[in-house]
Design a protein around this motif. Structure first.
Motif, short mmCIF file in Angstrom:
data_model
loop_
_atom_site.label_atom_id
_atom_site.label_comp_id
_atom_site.label_asym_id
_atom_site.label_seq_id
_atom_site.Cartn_x
_atom_site.Cartn_y
_atom_site.Cartn_z
N SER A 101 0.83 -1.21 0.00
CA SER A 101 0.00 0.00 0.00
C SER A 101 0.87 1.26 0.00
O SER A 101 2.10 1.18 0.09
N ALA A 102 0.23 2.41 -0.07
CA ALA A 102 0.93 3.69 -0.28
C ALA A 102 2.00 3.96 0.77
O ALA A 102 3.11 4.41 0.44
N SER A 103 1.71 3.70 2.05
CA SER A 103 2.68 4.01 3.10
C SER A 103 3.92 3.13 3.03
O SER A 103 4.97 3.48 3.58
N MET A 104 3.83 1.99 2.34
CA MET A 104 4.97 1.09 2.21
C MET A 104 5.98 1.59 1.18
O MET A 104 7.14 1.20 1.22
N ARG A 105 5.55 2.45 0.30
CA ARG A 105 6.46 2.95 -0.73
C ARG A 105 7.16 4.20 -0.22
O ARG A 105 7.01 5.31 -0.74
N PHE A 106 7.92 3.99 0.82
CA PHE A 106 8.65 5.07 1.49
C PHE A 106 9.91 4.51 2.13
O PHE A 106 9.92 3.38 2.62
N GLY A 107 10.97 5.31 2.12
CA GLY A 107 12.20 4.92 2.80
C GLY A 107 13.11 6.12 2.93
O GLY A 107 13.30 6.86 1.96
N SER A 108 13.67 6.32 4.11
CA SER A 108 14.53 7.49 4.33
C SER A 108 16.01 7.12 4.29
O SER A 108 16.86 8.00 4.27
N GLN A 109 16.30 5.82 4.27
CA GLN A 109 17.71 5.43 4.31
C GLN A 109 18.06 4.47 3.18
O GLN A 109 18.24 4.90 2.04
N LEU A 110 18.11 3.18 3.46
CA LEU A 110 18.65 2.25 2.47
C LEU A 110 17.67 1.88 1.37
O LEU A 110 18.03 1.79 0.20
N MET A 111 16.41 1.66 1.73
CA MET A 111 15.45 1.17 0.74
C MET A 111 14.02 1.52 1.16
O MET A 111 13.77 1.90 2.31
N SER A 180 -5.76 4.64 0.44
CA SER A 180 -5.78 3.21 0.71
C SER A 180 -6.84 2.88 1.75
O SER A 180 -7.10 3.63 2.68
N LYS A 181 -7.47 1.71 1.58
CA LYS A 181 -8.44 1.21 2.55
C LYS A 181 -7.68 0.56 3.70
O LYS A 181 -6.47 0.37 3.64
N ASP A 182 -8.41 0.20 4.77
CA ASP A 182 -7.74 -0.50 5.85
C ASP A 182 -7.48 -1.95 5.42
O ASP A 182 -7.70 -2.31 4.26
N MET A 183 -7.02 -2.79 6.34
CA MET A 183 -6.57 -4.13 5.98
C MET A 183 -7.68 -5.17 6.01
O MET A 183 -7.42 -6.37 5.84
N SER A 184 -8.92 -4.74 6.22
CA SER A 184 -10.04 -5.68 6.38
C SER A 184 -10.21 -6.61 5.18
O SER A 184 -10.34 -7.83 5.34
N GLU A 185 -10.21 -6.04 3.98
CA GLU A 185 -10.42 -6.87 2.80
C GLU A 185 -9.31 -7.91 2.64
O GLU A 185 -9.56 -9.05 2.25
N GLY A 186 -8.07 -7.50 2.96
CA GLY A 186 -6.96 -8.45 2.89
C GLY A 186 -7.12 -9.59 3.87
O GLY A 186 -6.86 -10.75 3.55
N ILE A 203 3.19 -9.42 6.43
CA ILE A 203 4.33 -8.52 6.32
C ILE A 203 3.81 -7.13 5.97
O ILE A 203 3.30 -6.90 4.87
N SER A 204 3.95 -6.17 6.91
CA SER A 204 3.32 -4.87 6.73
C SER A 204 3.90 -3.86 7.72
O SER A 204 4.54 -4.24 8.70
N ASP A 205 3.65 -2.57 7.45
CA ASP A 205 3.98 -1.56 8.46
C ASP A 205 2.80 -1.34 9.42
O ASP A 205 2.92 -0.62 10.40
N PHE A 206 1.65 -1.95 9.09
CA PHE A 206 0.45 -1.95 9.94
C PHE A 206 -0.09 -0.55 10.20
O PHE A 206 -0.84 -0.34 11.15
N LEU A 207 0.23 0.41 9.34
CA LEU A 207 -0.32 1.75 9.50
C LEU A 207 -1.82 1.77 9.17
O LEU A 207 -2.54 2.66 9.63
N ARG A 208 -2.28 0.81 8.39
CA ARG A 208 -3.71 0.73 8.06
C ARG A 208 -4.46 -0.21 9.00
O ARG A 208 -5.66 -0.43 8.83
N PHE A 209 -3.77 -0.79 9.95
CA PHE A 209 -4.40 -1.74 10.86
C PHE A 209 -5.30 -1.00 11.85
O PHE A 209 -4.91 0.01 12.45
#
Length: 308
Positions: A101-111, A180-186, A203-209
């Motif tokens: 999801s959108a929040s996963m496409r972020f990184g301040s350091q290596l990846m 992005s929607k929350d993780m319910s559908e997943g 495997i997630s950052d759980f920001l949508r949890f």
């Protein structure tokens, strides 16, 4: 820091060679010598799954048979006790929930967090097929679900990494994106896709949890083994050398943050620690294993460093 990246990786894009690379490393975490989960969690997980639930045949009862396996219908019809035989289950379904999801496409350091997530999913898939298990997945982009039923041999990981690369590159370069929607559908999809007795790795950052998702986790846990892998970035914990004012967004709201303020950085760290504590408490209360991974180091560095 580029030398810390896995071969073929630039930390932002995904390619097949980058995910195929982890196939050669699967052998390092094959139990019983060195299980990946026993290493990161500190205990040994048995490969023996007990009696499988695949029905084989009915035969006349013999001394020593488990009376719980008696087929009462056949017994009543024939007048003689009969028992059900089951094939021993050794091939286990492994189902991965991969958050892109959108929040996963972020990184301040290596990846990016999404890249680390895809690498972890690839490694787990190759380990699973090396153990003769079947591999399936739910890939959640926040707006679209891709379901891959558990299949055996190399076809499982190959299908997974092909979809990961295609989806990741497509959404990475998309011009626009709805929230992005929350993780319910997943989680609903996991409950529908997973055969009973599966091992599920989220495997997630759980920001949508959300709290509403806890019931779905509980339902999933009632018939399966569930593992949580929390993906994070140092900046989310207020860890950065940057000391300016920057506009930041979580794809839902946007605000200006003064990273030169120690108070602000401490507030960011406190919010992150609170979220992680909630995840750990959830894992403990539902009997889930909990593992953390960060984008500041390569996946293999983090995993190999656990036993040092």
């Amino acid at each position: 820091m580029d030398q810390q990246l896995s071969p073929y990786s630039d930390g932002v894009n995904l390619c097949l060679d980058e995910l195929l690379y982890f196939k050669q490393h699967a052998i390092h975490w094959l139990p019983p010598a060195r299980s990946l989960w026993s290493q990161v969690l500190g205990h040994h997980q048995s490969r023996q799954l007990g009696r499988g639930m695949d029905f084989a045949e009915v035969r006349q009862y013999q001394a020593g048979d488990d009376i719980r396996s008696i087929d009462w219908r056949v017994t009543a019809r024939t007048g003689k006790p009969h028992t059900k035989l089951f094939t021993e289950e050794r091939e286990k379904p492994i189902v991965l929930y991969v958050d892109l999801s959108a929040s996963m496409r972020f990184g301040s350091q290596l990846m990016f967090k999404s890249v680390l997530t895809a690498q972890m999913a690839s490694l787990l898939a190759w380990i699973s097929v090396a153990q003769k298990d079947r591999v399936g997945a739910i890939i959640d982009t926040g707006n679209q679900l891709t379901e891959l039923k558990p299949v055996s041999r190399n076809s499982g990981p190959l299908a997974l990494i092909q979809h990961l690369v295609q989806l990741h590159q497509s959404i990475l370069h998309a011009n626009s994106e709805t929230s992005s929607k929350d993780m319910s559908e997943g989680f609903h999809a996991l409950n529908r896709l997973c055969p009973k007795g599966s091992e599920v790795v989220i495997i997630s950052d759980f920001l949508r949890f959300s709290e509403q998702n806890q019931l779905l986790i509980s339902r999933l846990r009632s018939h399966n083994q569930v593992r949580i892998v929390h993906i994070s970035d140092p900046l989310e914990a207020g860890i950065t050398d940057y000391r300016g004012v920057e506009q930041v967004s979580d794809k839902r709201s946007t605000m200006w943050v003064d990273f030169s303020s120690r108070k602000v950085r401490d507030q960011i760290a406190a919010a992150f620690e609170s979220k992680q504590h909630q995840l750990k408490s959830l894992s403990h209360s539902h009997g889930l294993s909990f593992t953390c991974l960060s984008t500041q180091k390569s996946l293999l560095q983090q995993l190999s460093g656990r036993d040092q």
